[in-house]
Write a protein that holds these residues in place. Structure first.
Motif, PDB file in Angstrom:
ATOM      1  N   GLY A   1     -15.366  -5.237 -11.980  1.00 29.93           N
ATOM      2  CA  GLY A   1     -14.647  -5.660 -10.322  1.00 29.93           C
ATOM      3  C   GLY A   1     -15.957  -3.973 -10.077  1.00 29.93           C
ATOM      4  N   PHE A   2     -14.941  -3.895  -8.781  1.00 29.04           N
ATOM      5  CA  PHE A   2     -15.705  -3.655  -7.703  1.00 29.04           C
ATOM      6  C   PHE A   2     -14.732  -2.345  -7.294  1.00 29.04           C
ATOM      7  CE2 PHE A   2     -17.588  -7.435  -7.150  1.00 29.04           C
ATOM      8  CZ  PHE A   2     -18.646  -6.816  -7.763  1.00 29.04           C
ATOM      9  N   SER A   3     -14.986  -0.999  -7.492  1.00 30.78           N
ATOM     10  CA  SER A   3     -14.146  -0.084  -6.840  1.00 30.78           C
ATOM     11  C   SER A   3     -14.131  -0.188  -5.745  1.00 30.78           C
ATOM     12  CB  SER A   3     -14.789   1.545  -7.672  1.00 30.78           C
ATOM     13  OG  SER A   3     -16.154   1.675  -7.601  1.00 30.78           O
ATOM     14  N   GLN A   4     -15.361  -0.476  -5.470  1.00 29.39           N
ATOM     15  CA  GLN A   4     -15.760  -0.086  -3.228  1.00 29.39           C
ATOM     16  C   GLN A   4     -15.353  -1.436  -2.692  1.00 29.39           C
ATOM     17  OE1 GLN A   4     -18.185   2.903  -2.125  1.00 29.39           O
ATOM     18  NE2 GLN A   4     -17.499   4.651  -3.635  1.00 29.39           N
ATOM     19  N   LEU A   5     -14.928  -1.876  -3.727  1.00 26.21           N
ATOM     20  CA  LEU A   5     -14.710  -3.621  -2.659  1.00 26.21           C
ATOM     21  C   LEU A   5     -15.235  -3.707  -1.181  1.00 26.21           C
ATOM     22  CD1 LEU A   5     -14.915  -6.714  -4.208  1.00 26.21           C
ATOM     23  CD2 LEU A   5     -12.130  -6.375  -2.124  1.00 26.21           C
ATOM     24  N   LEU A   6     -14.355  -2.975  -0.424  1.00 21.75           N
ATOM     25  CA  LEU A   6     -14.609  -2.816   1.234  1.00 21.75           C
ATOM     26  C   LEU A   6     -14.003  -1.583   1.604  1.00 21.75           C
ATOM     27  CD1 LEU A   6     -13.337  -6.326   2.449  1.00 21.75           C
ATOM     28  CD2 LEU A   6     -15.678  -5.619   2.653  1.00 21.75           C
ATOM     29  N   SER A   7     -14.416  -0.862   2.500  1.00 25.13           N
ATOM     30  CA  SER A   7     -13.460   0.603   2.885  1.00 25.13           C
ATOM     31  C   SER A   7     -12.703  -0.137   3.653  1.00 25.13           C
ATOM     32  CB  SER A   7     -14.855   0.860   4.266  1.00 25.13           C
ATOM     33  OG  SER A   7     -14.457   0.200   5.016  1.00 25.13           O
ATOM     34  N   GLN A   8     -11.632   0.795   3.469  1.00 26.63           N
ATOM     35  CA  GLN A   8     -10.780   0.541   3.899  1.00 26.63           C
ATOM     36  C   GLN A   8     -10.022   0.202   5.775  1.00 26.63           C
ATOM     37  OE1 GLN A   8      -6.886   0.909   2.841  1.00 26.63           O
ATOM     38  NE2 GLN A   8      -7.492   1.576   1.382  1.00 26.63           N
ATOM     39  N   GLU A   9     -11.407   1.281   6.420  1.00 22.13           N
ATOM     40  CA  GLU A   9     -11.869   0.942   7.701  1.00 22.13           C
ATOM     41  C   GLU A   9     -12.130  -0.718   8.042  1.00 22.13           C
ATOM     42  OE1 GLU A   9     -14.028   2.978  11.197  1.00 22.13           O
ATOM     43  OE2 GLU A   9     -14.316   3.332   9.551  1.00 22.13           O
TER      44      GLU A   9
ATOM     45  N   ALA B   1       0.578  -1.266  -0.137  1.00 15.45           N
ATOM     46  CA  ALA B   1      -0.306   0.175  -0.090  1.00 15.45           C
ATOM     47  C   ALA B   1       1.209   1.195  -0.326  1.00 15.45           C
ATOM     48  CB  ALA B   1      -0.878  -0.467   1.520  1.00 15.45           C
ATOM     49  N   GLU B   2       2.306   1.230   0.693  1.00 12.66           N
ATOM     50  CA  GLU B   2       3.016   1.825   0.675  1.00 12.66           C
ATOM     51  C   GLU B   2       3.882   2.645  -0.533  1.00 12.66           C
ATOM     52  OE1 GLU B   2       5.456   1.469   4.352  1.00 12.66           O
ATOM     53  OE2 GLU B   2       3.806   1.753   5.658  1.00 12.66           O
ATOM     54  N   ALA B   3       3.688   1.290  -0.998  1.00 14.96           N
ATOM     55  CA  ALA B   3       4.463   1.887  -2.643  1.00 14.96           C
ATOM     56  C   ALA B   3       3.884   2.218  -3.773  1.00 14.96           C
ATOM     57  CB  ALA B   3       4.851   0.089  -3.289  1.00 14.96           C
ATOM     58  N   LYS B   4       4.473   3.373  -5.009  1.00 16.67           N
ATOM     59  CA  LYS B   4       4.069   4.506  -5.249  1.00 16.67           C
ATOM     60  C   LYS B   4       3.051   4.083  -6.954  1.00 16.67           C
ATOM     61  CE  LYS B   4       7.410   7.705  -4.015  1.00 16.67           C
ATOM     62  NZ  LYS B   4       8.163   8.326  -4.415  1.00 16.67           N
TER      63      LYS B   4
ATOM     64  N   HIS C   1     -11.124   2.776   0.347  1.00 15.03           N
ATOM     65  CA  HIS C   1     -11.931   1.550  -0.016  1.00 15.03           C
ATOM     66  C   HIS C   1     -10.292   1.163  -0.978  1.00 15.03           C
ATOM     67  CE1 HIS C   1     -15.521   4.026  -0.121  1.00 15.03           C
ATOM     68  NE2 HIS C   1     -16.315   3.052   0.140  1.00 15.03           N
ATOM     69  N   ILE C   2     -10.810  -0.445  -0.876  1.00 13.19           N
ATOM     70  CA  ILE C   2     -10.342  -1.931  -1.250  1.00 13.19           C
ATOM     71  C   ILE C   2     -11.157  -1.965  -2.845  1.00 13.19           C
ATOM     72  CG2 ILE C   2      -9.413  -3.747  -1.738  1.00 13.19           C
ATOM     73  CD1 ILE C   2      -7.480  -2.565   0.687  1.00 13.19           C
ATOM     74  N   SER C   3      -9.850  -1.582  -4.285  1.00 12.81           N
ATOM     75  CA  SER C   3     -10.469  -1.630  -5.010  1.00 12.81           C
ATOM     76  C   SER C   3      -9.926  -3.116  -5.756  1.00 12.81           C
ATOM     77  CB  SER C   3     -10.495  -0.818  -6.560  1.00 12.81           C
ATOM     78  OG  SER C   3     -10.928   0.895  -5.741  1.00 12.81           O
TER      79      SER C   3
ATOM     80  N   ASN D   1      -4.856   1.145  -1.749  1.00  6.66           N
ATOM     81  CA  ASN D   1      -5.442   2.130  -2.028  1.00  6.66           C
ATOM     82  C   ASN D   1      -6.454   2.295  -2.601  1.00  6.66           C
ATOM     83  OD1 ASN D   1      -3.560   2.897  -0.159  1.00  6.66           O
ATOM     84  ND2 ASN D   1      -2.171   3.132  -1.936  1.00  6.66           N
ATOM     85  N   GLY D   2      -7.042   1.881  -3.536  1.00  4.84           N
ATOM     86  CA  GLY D   2      -8.395   2.497  -4.200  1.00  4.84           C
ATOM     87  C   GLY D   2      -8.553   2.910  -5.364  1.00  4.84           C
ATOM     88  N   ASN D   3      -9.376   3.455  -5.933  1.00  7.37           N
ATOM     89  CA  ASN D   3      -8.915   3.555  -7.589  1.00  7.37           C
ATOM     90  C   ASN D   3      -9.211   4.677  -7.207  1.00  7.37           C
ATOM     91  OD1 ASN D   3      -9.184   4.026  -9.888  1.00  7.37           O
ATOM     92  ND2 ASN D   3     -10.305   2.112 -10.991  1.00  7.37           N
TER      93      ASN D   3
END
Length: 299
Positions: A114-122, A20-23, A56-58, A46-48
């Protein structure tokens, strides 16, 4: 949630926080085969952001053209798919499916769904939910290819078909001695028909009535189990007045190989037919007619 894993692919990610920290905006899994095609998962840790996926996770399913082979310009693959996240604590899988559009069309301009809002990051990062445990997570995919039908059957209802009136003038009626006679064959659409007359009656009309039927001329040329729906009139024309005789109007029947003929054994009484004042018999001739009002066609 379900206990059994996805049928086609699981994708395990270790050290998710470093990913997640990668660019790099997105990461793609190795390819896997399903339904004769090659696929992969595309993860946005980090989400689309371009598809409203911030926070979210996408996760997406992508068809891999390079691995699938040559496609024509109009290729398409229709897929019913689910994407998964493994709950490592509950030992079960969260299955995500688009219920509004369950089948997605993959084609040249759209190779990814697919899903841009698969799960929230929280939700995803909350350890109590089991999706991210010891910086490890597991995603998966399961898909069903919706194959196109090998043939497209088309049923049409044709109103007042061209050539749909079969008219037959029967001359020298009093000299007809055979049990039955056929009119000349007439084609309506791509089906051949004729009229069938029993001058001295048939079955319950024998000896008292003229029997009249509409019949398929070549029923054996119909595909097996094919039915032809026909709405039609059977008519005895009045040659003096305009009040033609119709036993029943309209007639609605399905013609097929077992039942190629429909009509009336007791169509009109011979007594009425031979009464010249009624106008049905003129100069020992009569005119019978079938008028097809509606007919089904199958291609």
């Amino acid at each position: 949630m379900r206990s059994h894993p996805p049928s086609h692919y699981l994708f395990k990610i270790e050290s998710f926080s470093l990913l997640a920290e990668a660019k790099v905006e997105k990461f793609k899994s190795d390819t896997f085969e399903a339904g004769g095609h090659q696929w992969r998962l595309v993860l946005y840790p980090n989400g689309n952001e371009k598809s409203n996926g911030s926070g979210h996770i996408s996760l997406y399913l992508e068809i891999v053209i390079e691995e699938t082979g040559d496609f024509t310009l109009d290729w398409e693959v229709n897929v019913d798919f689910k994407l998964f996240v493994f709950d490592q604590i509950g030992d079960q899988y969260l299955a995500i499916k688009d219920m509004e559009v369950p089948v997605r069309r993959f084609y040249g301009m759209k190779k990814e769904w697919g899903f841009s809002q698969l799960l929230s990051q929280e939700t995803f990062k909350n350890g109590e939910n089991g999706y991210l445990v010891e910086d490890c997570c597991i995603f998966g995919a399961e898909l069903l290819i919706i194959e196109p039908p090998p043939e497209l059957g088309q049923l049409s209802m044709v109103k007042n078909p061209s050539g749909g009136k079969i008219t037959w003038k029967i001359e020298n009626f009093s000299s007809l001695h055979q049990n039955f006679y056929y009119s000349p064959v007439q084609s309506v659409g791509d089906i051949n028909w004729y009229l069938l007359v029993y001058p001295k009656g048939h079955l319950q009309g024998e000896g008292t009535h003229l029997s009249l039927f509409l019949e398929l001329a070549e029923p054996d040329k119909l595909p097996s189990n094919r039915e032809l729906y026909v709405k039609y009139n059977l008519r005895l024309r009045n040659q003096i007045k305009s009040n033609h005789f119709e036993y029943e109007t309209p007639i609605e029947k399905c013609f097929d190989i077992p039942a190629p003929s429909w009509g009336f054994p007791k169509f009109v009484r011979l007594k009425d037919l031979k009464d010249t004042s009624k106008g049905y018999m003129v100069n020992d001739s009569l005119i019978v007619e079938a008028e097809l009002l509606l007919i089904s066609t199958v291609k």
